[in-house]
Write a protein that holds these residues in place. Sequence first.
Motif, short mmCIF file in Angstrom:
data_model
loop_
_atom_site.label_atom_id
_atom_site.label_comp_id
_atom_site.label_asym_id
_atom_site.label_seq_id
_atom_site.Cartn_x
_atom_site.Cartn_y
_atom_site.Cartn_z
N MET A 1 0.60 -0.97 0.17
CA MET A 1 0.28 0.04 -0.21
C MET A 1 1.12 1.10 -0.05
SD MET A 1 -3.11 -0.71 -0.03
CE MET A 1 -4.03 0.40 0.42
N LYS A 2 1.72 0.89 0.90
CA LYS A 2 2.51 2.73 0.84
C LYS A 2 3.13 2.51 -0.78
CE LYS A 2 6.58 4.55 3.62
NZ LYS A 2 7.72 4.08 4.59
N HIS A 3 3.85 1.29 -1.29
CA HIS A 3 4.76 1.40 -2.29
C HIS A 3 3.18 1.98 -3.78
CE1 HIS A 3 7.48 0.58 -6.12
NE2 HIS A 3 6.23 -0.27 -6.16
N LEU A 4 2.52 1.53 -3.31
CA LEU A 4 1.71 2.04 -4.66
C LEU A 4 0.74 3.52 -4.16
CD1 LEU A 4 -0.88 -0.94 -4.60
CD2 LEU A 4 0.56 -0.24 -5.92
N GLU A 5 0.98 4.16 -3.09
CA GLU A 5 0.26 5.38 -2.24
C GLU A 5 1.95 6.01 -2.88
OE1 GLU A 5 -0.02 5.49 1.49
OE2 GLU A 5 -1.50 4.65 1.50
N GLN A 6 3.52 6.05 -3.20
CA GLN A 6 3.89 6.41 -3.87
C GLN A 6 4.21 6.09 -5.28
OE1 GLN A 6 7.47 4.11 -2.34
NE2 GLN A 6 7.62 5.36 -0.16
N GLU A 7 3.74 5.38 -5.37
CA GLU A 7 3.08 5.63 -7.13
C GLU A 7 2.53 6.89 -7.89
OE1 GLU A 7 2.60 1.60 -8.64
OE2 GLU A 7 4.98 0.90 -8.90
N ILE A 8 0.98 6.28 -6.97
CA ILE A 8 0.57 7.82 -6.99
C ILE A 8 0.56 8.71 -7.00
CG2 ILE A 8 -2.19 7.82 -6.38
CD1 ILE A 8 -2.90 4.84 -5.51
N ALA A 9 0.96 8.65 -5.89
CA ALA A 9 1.69 10.83 -5.24
C ALA A 9 2.68 11.06 -6.82
CB ALA A 9 1.91 10.68 -4.26
N GLN A 10 3.05 9.84 -6.58
CA GLN A 10 4.86 10.19 -8.35
C GLN A 10 3.58 10.54 -9.72
OE1 GLN A 10 7.30 6.87 -8.64
NE2 GLN A 10 8.79 8.24 -10.08
N ARG A 11 2.85 9.77 -9.94
CA ARG A 11 2.15 10.26 -11.12
C ARG A 11 0.91 11.44 -10.92
NH1 ARG A 11 -1.10 4.12 -12.31
NH2 ARG A 11 1.09 2.89 -12.61
N GLN A 12 0.58 11.70 -9.74
CA GLN A 12 0.01 12.85 -9.67
C GLN A 12 0.86 14.14 -9.39
OE1 GLN A 12 -1.65 12.56 -5.86
NE2 GLN A 12 -3.39 11.67 -5.93
N ARG A 13 1.89 13.52 -9.65
CA ARG A 13 2.75 15.14 -9.49
C ARG A 13 3.29 14.85 -11.32
NH1 ARG A 13 5.02 12.93 -5.01
NH2 ARG A 13 7.33 11.26 -6.23
#
Length: 437
Positions: free
Chosen positions: A363-375
């Motif tokens: 979940m943390k990895h996905l959240e990081q990916e999501i955050a990165q995609r959002q950026r």
Amino acid sequence: MLDYLPQNPISSQTDPMPRLLITLGIMFLSLSGLIPQPTLAADHLVRVGVLAHRGKDEALKAWSPTARYLSREIPGYNFVIVPLNNDDIGPAVEYRDLEFVLTNPGSYAELEYSFGVTRIATLKSKTPQGGYSVLGAVIFSRADRADIQTLADLKGKRFMAVHESAFGGWWLAWREFKRTNIDPYKDFKRLQFAGFPQDDIVFAVRDGKADAGTVRTDLLESMALAGKINLQDYRILNPQQAEGFPYALSTPLYPDWAFAVLHHTPEKLAQLVTIALLKMSPGDPAASAGAYAEWTVPLDYHSVQQLMLELRVGPYRNYGKLSYLDLLKQYWMWITAALVIILTLAAAYAYVLRLNRKLSSTMKHLEQEIAQRQRIEQDLLKTRDDLERRVAERTTELARINEDLESRVARRTAQLLSAMQRLEAEMKGQRSSSEAE
């Protein structure tokens, strides 16, 4: 609460030293002539342990005639008396330093439970009214103590008894105290155990060394008959009445002393001793010397067991308490099942915990990916907006340039048309001039 009975409560507290002392004592008495020696070399020595509640000398004096009586009645055996106190009677039985034992009801009940001794006869004490196979205890103070009238008045006073393991010399009185909500270990100013002989307690109360005391029934009367005390000098506390019982009494009555056989003693010898005791006549010199009437069939000692259970003494001292080893022995199946369940739950918990950790990591990895995609999306949007702005600016600029070019082209075109018109006019003018000429 879980209840259980402890294993060998006496033997767990003994060591080889008491056995050595008892053996040396028996040898000393034999060498000094206090214990009769076998008259025939073929005679078998039979040792009878006796609880010497009035001292060892008195025990030998009172019970040696009984030993001689048994030696006469049972040819080939020579019976001797071994006086013992509360502390060494247990080890003597445990280490088989005796073949028979004569002791009070509480001591017998504990020896029966701990070492398997078996009663074969019960003593009938001699009284003016005949033989009685029961006994009790008497609690007393000096008659001139006006401040001591009841058991409750003993709070804050000095009290003397025989021994913490003495039946008639402590337990009987203790039970009466307990029934009147008195805790002698907390409520007395001093609780002293004087040991044997019990006569010393009677003298101590008389001489003011103790405010009150307890001894077994018939002792006060015996000492008065011997001229040692005056009964009028004493007050009986918590007086009880028992039909036909001739002695001062402060407690209920219990079975008298038990004559018991140890489990290693030959059964045939136990039978012979039982027959000899039961057929002894009340007028026999042995009975007279021991101040008893006769022997009777062994009584029921259940009331003694109940008393010990109530006080949590003797074999019941740990009643209701479980040690870890006893708990394991008694409930090992349930404990094993509980351990299996606990281990299973622990393994399941560890497995779920590991899955949760993996899930948390994912979940943390996905959240990081999501955050990165959002950026990235935000950057793309920003770039798009910037491009749109630049395109708009460029479009505006090109439109302005185009207008300017159109304006210039229009002016140039107009100028060219004007020049062409002027040239055409000039050419027409020249042609007309030529024609005119």
